[in-house]
Enzyme design. Structure first.
Site, PDB file in Angstrom:
ATOM      1  N   CYS A  38     -57.740   6.445  30.428  1.00  0.00           N
ATOM      2  CA  CYS A  38     -56.874   5.261  30.428  1.00  0.00           C
ATOM      3  C   CYS A  38     -57.364   4.245  29.390  1.00  0.00           C
ATOM      4  O   CYS A  38     -56.559   3.589  28.729  1.00  0.00           O
ATOM      5  CB  CYS A  38     -56.857   4.606  31.812  1.00  0.00           C
ATOM      6  N   CYS A  82     -47.017  13.531  30.211  1.00  0.00           N
ATOM      7  CA  CYS A  82     -48.459  13.471  30.416  1.00  0.00           C
ATOM      8  C   CYS A  82     -48.828  12.634  31.627  1.00  0.00           C
ATOM      9  O   CYS A  82     -49.972  12.632  32.051  1.00  0.00           O
ATOM     10  CB  CYS A  82     -49.158  12.866  29.206  1.00  0.00           C
TER      11      CYS A  82
END
Lengths: 305, 400
Positions: free
Chosen positions: A106, A35
């Site tokens: 994030c 990913c």
């Protein structure tokens, strides 16, 4: 280039708490090499108080992934587990002064890592994304549960936002239709629960929706310096606003003159001879600087001209 | 700190003498070349000279084989859309998996909206085209083949002459996106079977906003942009005179420096590459070492992510680029490295260093000094990095 805040840059260039935490009480692993980002969060918990006494991270990922990981450790150290679990991904982003929209995932990764680490500490199996409802985005392995949580937690109302926050739909984008269905359902529920305005909700049948307003930056306002007259008026108005509080203490303050960045004031009444008058002057100065937006020096004068 | 610019495949510095050549065509010789007066005439003469300069770089037989465009992307679009119009009865396109988005997005759109069949030919681990698959895809329905001359990420050069010959056997047109090749390797179109070729000014120290499509004499062409007689009716719109003149000067300089590019620039690249592999374990070069542009090195550093590397490099004054997902706004790593089956452990950490004639030995010294601590710092932070697990023999570079 991404526009990272100074705080993101600082936490990336000089990350706090990176590395391995020996004798960790709980470890949470989220993300994967494929990913493009992955985070291992290690926490040490003081059993009697259930307080997180230390935390470290290891991150594979971009600048904002590393900064978010570091921010997460700073946010949770010293908190009890229950307090830490109340943190949202938005808290991580806010701590860093914001993240570019495309990088919000994030902060979500940080949120997930914390929950994984706590589950590991408690000896529970962390309910991993892949086991909550149907797998929607096959490219990044994002399931319905994770998408729903993120929509609710961040009031998302568009597919683009879902991709920015969770990555879902950011690969082959064949899941776009499934994402739309989830978004429509969850937004609908949020409207019913009263947490989302009906006109903001995503709907497959309505193509026109109000645009979320961004912050309008008025460049002129920032750049054009005040004229002398505008500056003096602002100073006058600010002092007028301060006077009532001084008068309550039996004092007063009068604007005498403005010369460049020097502001001459006369303190009267109870202020005269008061040993706190220098503090008063400082307070007046701080208020003026804030109002006028430029450095000013306030000078007390005793005589009128 | 002197900045080190090693991102010349993204764009180059416009050569000061190019700017100098362009400047008179803004305020002094500002005429429209089509006008019937002296203002227009002097511009017309300068445009003619510029066309000859570009013709020389391409080795084209005729100067009117050049059609100026706004850049490489427009040239790519014009080539493919023209072929679909002129090749009646043919509705298939063959391209490669590692093309620039200027081609890939366009053909995907045509596939979706016009029912065009697209054959996307894969590459091997070094980025070399699967020639067998290419042969099989060619057929009586192929309207056009579009295969890049050199890949922008790895520098791998494709055997365009051979591919063009094969295409012609089936009556298909052959187009090549040569944006990365023009100015870096010698090109002689007069001795070529290539029908159309795209190029871009700013990749060879020319200005941005100007490019060209070479259309071999005799190849039927339909314009992408209509509305005027300019470029012999093949690209309407008032000529971008400063741009065309700048591109002409840039072409002239590229010819002048061609041997420097092949020798000195290639040596700088090789020294950087070998120095990095020696100093940094678990790293390797991607692309085809035997057949690539002299200026490009693509080095994959395992277990770390490209954007983080670039941010630290930037702090040390080094500019390069990465195929990492995070730098592009897309979330998938480079389609080129994925097509080459570069493992995920490395695809996210691949850094492209692209040189130009403006680079010097000191640039390489600085990068060789700066990179090891950057890679080490990020690997220390990476949960996948276990020094003890890395068998050095497993990561022997494919190129040494």
């Amino acid at each position: 280039m991404w526009e990272y805040t100074d705080k993101v840059k600082d936490y990336f260039f000089n990350p706090k708490n990176s590395g391995i935490l020996e004798d960790a009480s709980g470890v949470g692993d989220v993300g994967a090499l494929s990913c493009g980002d992955a985070l291992r969060l290690m926490i040490k918990v003081d059993e009697p108080t259930q307080t997180i006494t230390d935390a470290k991270f290891q991150t594979f990922g971009c600048g904002s992934a590393i900064a978010s990981s570091s921010a997460l450790t700073e946010l949770i150290i010293g908190k009890t587990i229950d307090e830490a679990l109340e943190l949202t991904n938005q808290d991580i982003a806010d701590f860093l002064g914001g993240l570019p929209p495309e990088k919000m995932h994030c902060s979500v990764m940080g949120y997930e890592a914390l929950h994984a680490a706590v589950a590991n500490f408690r000896g529970e199996t962390w309910v991993d994304d892949h086991e909550e409802g149907a797998l929607i985005c096959k490219c990044f392995g994002i399931d319905e549960g994770m998408i729903e949580r993120t929509i609710r937690g961040n009031d998302l109302t568009s597919i683009e936002e879902i991709t920015n926050y969770t990555k879902a739909g950011g690969g082959c984008s064949t899941c776009a239709e499934s994402l739309e269905a989830v978004l429509e359902r969850v937004n609908g529920e949020m409207v019913a629960e009263g947490t989302l305005a009906p006109e903001m909700a995503f709907s497959l049948t309505s193509y026109v929706r109000p645009v979320k307003k961004g912050k309008i930056v008025n460049l002129d306002e920032k750049k054009t310096p005040l004229t002398t007259l505008q500056k003096i008026r602002l100073i006058e108005e600010t002092i007028e606003a301060i006077r009532p509080s001084l008068q309550r203490d039996g004092g007063d303050c009068e604007l005498i003159d403005v010369d460049g960045n020097r502001v001459m004031v006369k303190l009267t009444g109870a202020c005269v001879g008061c040993h706190l008058s220098s503090a008063t002057i400082e307070g007046v100065q701080a208020k003026l600087v804030e109002a006028v937006g430029m450095p000013l020096i306030v000078i007390p004068v005793t005589q009128m001209h | 700190m002197i900045p080190v610019y090693l991102d010349n495949n993204a764009t180059t510095r416009t050569d000061p003498s190019v700017v100098e050549a362009m400047l008179p065509f803004f305020v002094e010789q500002f005429g429209n070349a089509s006008s019937m007066h002296a203002f227009g005439a002097e511009v017309g003469t300068a445009l003619g000279k510029a066309r000859k300069q570009l013709q020389a770089l391409l080795g084209a037989e005729f100067d009117h084989e050049i059609v100026y465009t706004s850049g490489g992307t427009e040239a790519d679009n014009a080539a493919i859309l023209s072929a679909l119009e002129t090749q009646t009865g043919r509705d298939e396109i063959i391209t490669s998996a590692v093309e620039h988005p200027a081609i890939l997005s366009l053909v995907a759109h045509l596939e979706k909206t016009r029912g065009i069949t697209v054959h996307t030919i894969g590459v091997d681990a070094r980025g070399r085209l699967d020639i067998e698959a290419y042969r099989k895809a060619l057929g009586p329905k192929t309207a056009i083949v579009s295969i890049m001359w050199a890949n922008n990420e790895t520098g791998t050069i494709f055997p365009v002459e051979q591919l063009a010959g094969l295409a012609h056997e089936t009556g298909a047109l052959f187009h090549t996106d040569a944006v990365q090749a023009v100015g870096k390797i010698p090109i002689d179109l007069s001795a070529s079977e290539i029908d159309m070729l795209s190029l871009s000014g700013h990749k060879l120290h020319g200005p941005k906003g100007i490019g060209a499509l070479y259309v071999r004499k005799g190849v039927r062409f339909r314009p992408l942009i209509r509305g005027g007689h300019q470029e012999r009716g093949r690209r309407a719109g008032t000529e971008n005179a400063p741009g065309i003149i700048g591109l002409g000067r840039a072409a002239e300089l590229a010819l002048e420096y061609m041997s420097d590019e092949q020798t000195r620039v290639a040596a700088l690249r090789d020294r950087l590459e070998q120095g990095l592999l020696q100093r940094i374990g678990a790293s390797f070069v991607t692309g085809d070492p035997d057949n690539r542009l002299p200026n490009t090195a693509n080095v994959a550093f395992e277990y770390i992510e490209g954007e983080a590397i670039l941010l630290l490099m930037n702090r040390d004054g080094i500019a390069a680029s990465s195929g990492s997902a995070c730098t592009s706004g897309s979330l998938e790593p480079s389609h080129v490295l994925r097509a080459m089956n570069v493992p995920y452990t490395a695809a996210h950490g691949a850094i492209r260093f692209s040189f130009s004639r403006e680079n010097r030995d000191a640039d390489v010294d600085h990068v060789l000094e700066a990179m090891p601590p950057i890679i080490e710092k990020l690997r220390e932070m990476s949960p996948f990095w276990r020094e003890r697990d890395v068998r050095t023999d497993a990561f022997n570079p494919t190129y040494a």
